[in-house]
Design a protein around this motif. Sequence first.
Motif, mmCIF file in Angstrom:
data_model
loop_
_atom_site.group_PDB
_atom_site.id
_atom_site.type_symbol
_atom_site.label_atom_id
_atom_site.label_comp_id
_atom_site.label_asym_id
_atom_site.label_seq_id
_atom_site.Cartn_x
_atom_site.Cartn_y
_atom_site.Cartn_z
ATOM 1 N N ILE A 296 37.698 37.354 42.372
ATOM 2 C CA ILE A 296 39.022 37.940 42.208
ATOM 3 C C ILE A 296 38.841 39.441 42.068
ATOM 4 C CG2 ILE A 296 41.099 37.984 40.781
ATOM 5 C CD1 ILE A 296 40.403 35.151 39.878
ATOM 6 N N SER A 297 39.535 40.212 42.910
ATOM 7 C CA SER A 297 39.339 41.661 42.911
ATOM 8 C C SER A 297 40.435 42.387 42.145
ATOM 9 C CB SER A 297 39.287 42.186 44.351
ATOM 10 O OG SER A 297 40.480 41.871 45.033
ATOM 11 N N CYS A 298 40.070 43.539 41.620
ATOM 12 C CA CYS A 298 40.985 44.386 40.856
ATOM 13 C C CYS A 298 41.968 45.065 41.803
ATOM 14 C CB CYS A 298 40.183 45.430 40.086
ATOM 15 S SG CYS A 298 41.194 46.654 39.225
ATOM 16 N N SER A 299 43.243 45.037 41.475
ATOM 17 C CA SER A 299 44.254 45.658 42.327
ATOM 18 C C SER A 299 44.180 47.176 42.270
ATOM 19 C CB SER A 299 45.653 45.202 41.893
ATOM 20 O OG SER A 299 45.893 45.535 40.533
ATOM 21 N N ALA A 300 43.513 47.709 41.245
ATOM 22 C CA ALA A 300 43.422 49.159 41.091
ATOM 23 C C ALA A 300 42.245 49.756 41.857
ATOM 24 C CB ALA A 300 43.317 49.524 39.614
ATOM 25 N N PHE B 259 43.693 36.250 31.124
ATOM 26 C CA PHE B 259 43.328 37.664 31.026
ATOM 27 C C PHE B 259 42.007 37.900 31.766
ATOM 28 C CE2 PHE B 259 46.267 36.915 27.684
ATOM 29 C CZ PHE B 259 46.882 38.129 27.388
ATOM 30 N N TYR B 260 41.970 38.967 32.559
ATOM 31 C CA TYR B 260 40.774 39.360 33.293
ATOM 32 C C TYR B 260 40.436 40.815 32.968
ATOM 33 C CZ TYR B 260 41.861 35.321 36.305
ATOM 34 O OH TYR B 260 42.148 34.069 36.788
ATOM 35 N N LYS B 261 39.150 41.159 33.088
ATOM 36 C CA LYS B 261 38.724 42.543 32.902
ATOM 37 C C LYS B 261 37.944 42.987 34.131
ATOM 38 C CE LYS B 261 36.262 45.670 29.778
ATOM 39 N NZ LYS B 261 35.502 45.782 28.508
ATOM 40 N N CYS B 262 38.330 44.139 34.687
ATOM 41 C CA CYS B 262 37.658 44.664 35.871
ATOM 42 C C CYS B 262 36.294 45.224 35.494
ATOM 43 C CB CYS B 262 38.508 45.752 36.528
ATOM 44 S SG CYS B 262 37.695 46.516 37.946
ATOM 45 N N GLU B 263 35.257 44.849 36.238
ATOM 46 C CA GLU B 263 33.905 45.351 35.977
ATOM 47 C C GLU B 263 33.718 46.779 36.468
ATOM 48 O OE1 GLU B 263 31.236 42.336 37.667
ATOM 49 O OE2 GLU B 263 30.882 41.722 35.604
ATOM 50 N N GLY C 92 39.550 47.498 43.367
ATOM 51 C CA GLY C 92 38.953 46.563 44.312
ATOM 52 C C GLY C 92 37.671 45.903 43.857
ATOM 53 N N LYS C 93 37.180 46.266 42.674
ATOM 54 C CA LYS C 93 35.950 45.667 42.164
ATOM 55 C C LYS C 93 36.215 44.261 41.605
ATOM 56 C CE LYS C 93 33.357 49.300 42.905
ATOM 57 N NZ LYS C 93 32.236 49.285 43.876
ATOM 58 N N GLU C 94 35.115 43.560 41.314
ATOM 59 C CA GLU C 94 35.236 42.183 40.817
ATOM 60 C C GLU C 94 35.786 42.165 39.390
ATOM 61 O OE1 GLU C 94 32.469 38.179 40.162
ATOM 62 O OE2 GLU C 94 31.598 40.019 41.008
ATOM 63 N N MET C 95 36.651 41.180 39.140
ATOM 64 C CA MET C 95 37.183 40.990 37.795
ATOM 65 C C MET C 95 36.555 39.770 37.157
ATOM 66 S SD MET C 95 41.195 42.022 37.804
ATOM 67 C CE MET C 95 41.757 40.536 38.612
ATOM 68 N N LYS C 96 36.254 39.866 35.869
ATOM 69 C CA LYS C 96 35.674 38.776 35.113
ATOM 70 C C LYS C 96 36.735 38.114 34.234
ATOM 71 C CE LYS C 96 31.290 38.665 36.262
ATOM 72 N NZ LYS C 96 30.664 37.464 36.857
ATOM 73 N N PHE C 97 36.666 36.812 34.192
ATOM 74 C CA PHE C 97 37.575 36.050 33.339
ATOM 75 C C PHE C 97 37.249 36.333 31.871
ATOM 76 C CE2 PHE C 97 37.898 32.035 30.877
ATOM 77 C CZ PHE C 97 39.284 31.905 30.857
ATOM 78 N N CYS D 27 36.582 49.512 36.796
ATOM 79 C CA CYS D 27 37.352 50.506 36.055
ATOM 80 C C CYS D 27 37.673 50.077 34.627
ATOM 81 C CB CYS D 27 38.649 50.833 36.794
ATOM 82 S SG CYS D 27 39.788 49.430 36.951
ATOM 83 N N GLY D 28 37.364 48.810 34.296
ATOM 84 C CA GLY D 28 37.586 48.335 32.935
ATOM 85 C C GLY D 28 39.021 47.954 32.612
ATOM 86 N N GLU D 29 39.890 48.026 33.588
ATOM 87 C CA GLU D 29 41.298 47.714 33.340
ATOM 88 C C GLU D 29 41.485 46.225 33.054
ATOM 89 O OE1 GLU D 29 45.663 48.230 35.518
ATOM 90 O OE2 GLU D 29 43.943 49.438 36.156
ATOM 91 N N ILE D 30 42.397 45.930 32.128
ATOM 92 C CA ILE D 30 42.720 44.541 31.782
ATOM 93 C C ILE D 30 43.897 44.086 32.636
ATOM 94 C CG2 ILE D 30 43.376 42.944 29.952
ATOM 95 C CD1 ILE D 30 40.636 44.191 29.574
ATOM 96 N N HIS D 31 43.741 42.906 33.247
ATOM 97 C CA HIS D 31 44.811 42.333 34.071
ATOM 98 C C HIS D 31 45.223 40.990 33.479
ATOM 99 C CE1 HIS D 31 44.312 45.072 37.620
ATOM 100 N NE2 HIS D 31 43.101 45.199 37.085
ATOM 101 N N THR D 32 46.485 40.666 33.618
ATOM 102 C CA THR D 32 46.976 39.353 33.186
ATOM 103 C C THR D 32 47.631 38.650 34.360
ATOM 104 O OG1 THR D 32 49.126 40.215 32.509
ATOM 105 C CG2 THR D 32 47.385 40.142 30.829
#
Length: 367
Positions: free
Chosen positions: A340-344, A47-51, A346-351, A53-58
């Motif tokens: 790792i960038s957010c697909s929504a 699970f990752y969280k975008c710094e 483009g910002k950095e995602m945190k583990f 937009c805050g969206e959660i990615h898996t």
Amino acid sequence: MGATIKEIFTLYAWEYLMINEGKVPTNHKKVIDAIINCRTDVYGITFYKCEGCGEIHTSFRSCGNRHCPTCQDHKTKLWTAKQLSKELSTNYFMITFTVPEEIRDFFLQNQKEAYSALFKASSDSIKESTQKSRTMSGATTGFFGVLHTWGRQIQYHPHIHYVVPGGALNIKKQSWISSSKDFFLPIFQLSKLCKDRFKTLMKNKGLLHQIPHVVWVWERGWNVNIQSVGSGRNTIKYLSRYVFKVAISDYRILKVQNRRVYFKFRSKKTGQVVTTSLEVLDFIKRYLLHVLPSGFMKIRYFGFMHTSFNMEYKDIRLIIDGLVAVLNKPVKPIIQKVFISCSACGKEMKFMFSILPNNIRIRGSSG
């Protein structure tokens, strides 16, 4: 749309294993299993969280096997960024040592010993030739090498690429001795030294008698190529595409039709893109030829690039940069952040955390 290596293995590897029952090495079976199950629930989910937009990615976890074509992209970016950050302000050369065709079967049957000996023989040849050089005698060179085992048609073709700054470090005088931009070391000398050292190493290991008695292999020079490549940047980027890959990437595969894998490659003679094909089980067999022995290090560092060298790398850079400054050439260090960038957005995602197949949760710094 072309097939992927994962799809080819998923559909046909079971047949390859059945036909070759009892003949497939354990490390080959592990690679087959890893490729088929990579990025599936077999390895868990992250699970990752975008710094931004805050969206959660898996994302399904990758297998981590170095021979898997699916999961090595991030490692490639990290390695490339690290090497580029260490680039020196000097001209670079790429030196390639290629194994003669007549003894490649011996290499295939004795991979760990033969690959190690090739690294030892070729790297020592560079060091010795540097010491024999009229201008660089008494100084220390630094370089790193990458073992490749494939040709453009994924045939077995072992060779080592070395990336070498054009010059050597005089530790006593704290100075850098630059080589000519067009000439680093004599090819004939490197070829003979490598061949003789490899023969001695095989004799000491008791393996020389296994090498076919082809007279010219020991009487003629081995294939050594030296290219002046300017800055190390382009060569590092070129090698980075292969450091964590094996034999062929998905983008080269055009289709699988009537049990044949069609793929493209660039002809060495004409420079044109050519299409060829292999029967699907032959394709799998060729791919597995490039699986390295367990624990074998395919990237090695030598001279002042080795971690045990008795001078800090930053101090070596200062010596070379000082010379460059005198020559009025600006120094432009490269710093590249990999994330790792957010697909929504483009910002950095945190583990955040991972859930493994055994339900163990691994938490990240962000909780």
